[in-house]
Design an enzyme around this catalytic site. Sequence first.
Site, PDB file in Angstrom:
ATOM      1  N   ARG A 153      24.910  34.917  22.171  1.00 44.45           N
ATOM      2  CA  ARG A 153      23.883  33.881  22.052  1.00 44.45           C
ATOM      3  C   ARG A 153      23.452  33.646  20.608  1.00 44.45           C
ATOM      4  NH1 ARG A 153      20.621  31.913  26.382  1.00 44.45           N
ATOM      5  NH2 ARG A 153      19.566  30.864  24.662  1.00 44.45           N
ATOM      6  N   TYR A 167      24.521  17.837  24.631  1.00 48.14           N
ATOM      7  CA  TYR A 167      23.329  17.027  24.888  1.00 48.14           C
ATOM      8  C   TYR A 167      22.104  17.833  24.498  1.00 48.14           C
ATOM      9  CZ  TYR A 167      23.067  19.834  29.213  1.00 48.14           C
ATOM     10  OH  TYR A 167      23.012  20.872  30.123  1.00 48.14           O
ATOM     11  N   MET A 169      17.880  18.673  25.282  1.00 45.19           N
ATOM     12  CA  MET A 169      16.940  18.672  26.400  1.00 45.19           C
ATOM     13  C   MET A 169      15.608  19.256  25.977  1.00 45.19           C
ATOM     14  SD  MET A 169      17.870  21.886  28.865  1.00 45.19           S
ATOM     15  CE  MET A 169      16.245  21.684  29.595  1.00 45.19           C
ATOM     16  N   LYS A 171      11.581  20.558  27.835  1.00 46.67           N
ATOM     17  CA  LYS A 171      10.792  20.812  29.035  1.00 46.67           C
ATOM     18  C   LYS A 171       9.608  19.828  29.084  1.00 46.67           C
ATOM     19  CE  LYS A 171      12.796  24.531  30.833  1.00 46.67           C
ATOM     20  NZ  LYS A 171      13.817  24.906  29.875  1.00 46.67           N
ATOM     21  N   GLN A 207      28.586  28.382  27.876  1.00 44.79           N
ATOM     22  CA  GLN A 207      27.398  27.657  27.458  1.00 44.79           C
ATOM     23  C   GLN A 207      26.842  28.247  26.161  1.00 44.79           C
ATOM     24  OE1 GLN A 207      24.562  27.101  30.879  1.00 44.79           O
ATOM     25  NE2 GLN A 207      25.995  28.475  31.900  1.00 44.79           N
ATOM     26  N   SER A 245      15.526  22.211  36.165  1.00 43.09           N
ATOM     27  CA  SER A 245      16.019  20.903  35.744  1.00 43.09           C
ATOM     28  C   SER A 245      15.360  19.778  36.524  1.00 43.09           C
ATOM     29  CB  SER A 245      17.538  20.818  35.918  1.00 43.09           C
ATOM     30  OG  SER A 245      18.199  21.711  35.058  1.00 43.09           O
TER      31      SER A 245
END
Length: 271
Positions: A153, A167, A169, A171, A207, A245
């Site tokens: 990570r 993309y 994103m 919250k 990811q 999501s």
Amino acid sequence: MTDKSTTLVPEEGWHCLHLFYRIEYWQWQLLNREEQNAAKTNLTKLVQEIRAIDSTQLLTLSVVTPKADLGFMLISPDLQTANKIDKQLSLSLGADVLTPVYSYLSLTEESEYITTEEEYIQTLDQETRNNPAKLDEALKTFRDRMEHYRQERVYPTLPDWPVVCFYNMSKRRGEERNWYALPYEQRRKLMKGHANVGREFAGKVKQLITGSTGLDDAEWGVTLFARDTFQIKAIVYKMRFDPVSAEYADFGEFFIGIQLPLDELFRRLQL
């Protein structure tokens, strides 16, 4: 590439820069064949130099949709280096040949919702918890696994899988759904379920979640790597039904690129 006295290396993590360009073919056609070959040689040499920098990674992408033609994904510890590379790439094929259409800056990071040792111990059976030798062995395995997770990570190695999806994103902070108004334990529980969906695609989708709060317009950048587009579509679709999501996430524009070596990329772009 950058004077060591002026480096800007974060306390933790590496900078991640996504760059997307449109090729101005009318401008490219103004160059004669010798100038075009020199421009392609310049970009090739630049990419080689960038990839030779310590802890720096660069992916070259052919963007599938008309949103852009060419894309780069850069990982670098030093913001000075990343900034310099950004400027060099934009001019690499000649003045006005590449027009930036989208960019995104983020930082690799560790999730704040990772499993603690105390929580892991509670998942073990009674016999293991009460046997010091077995408990020590189980904890060693857990620590090794968590160290590998953290490394992937915070200091990742980007895979060579051909399909790359990016993309951003954030919250939600709406009146009815405000992620940051939820208690930490509730957020943690929700994220655990969200992560379980991601684990269903182990070996199919890799990811990389990078943080961009205070660095760019959204809060995270999401980069998905896969061997085919079906898996990208499948994981994004399935995650849309997860409460994290469905109730709390807002998504930005999606970009799909194909990792290609430069010689193939030049042919694909008809340069």
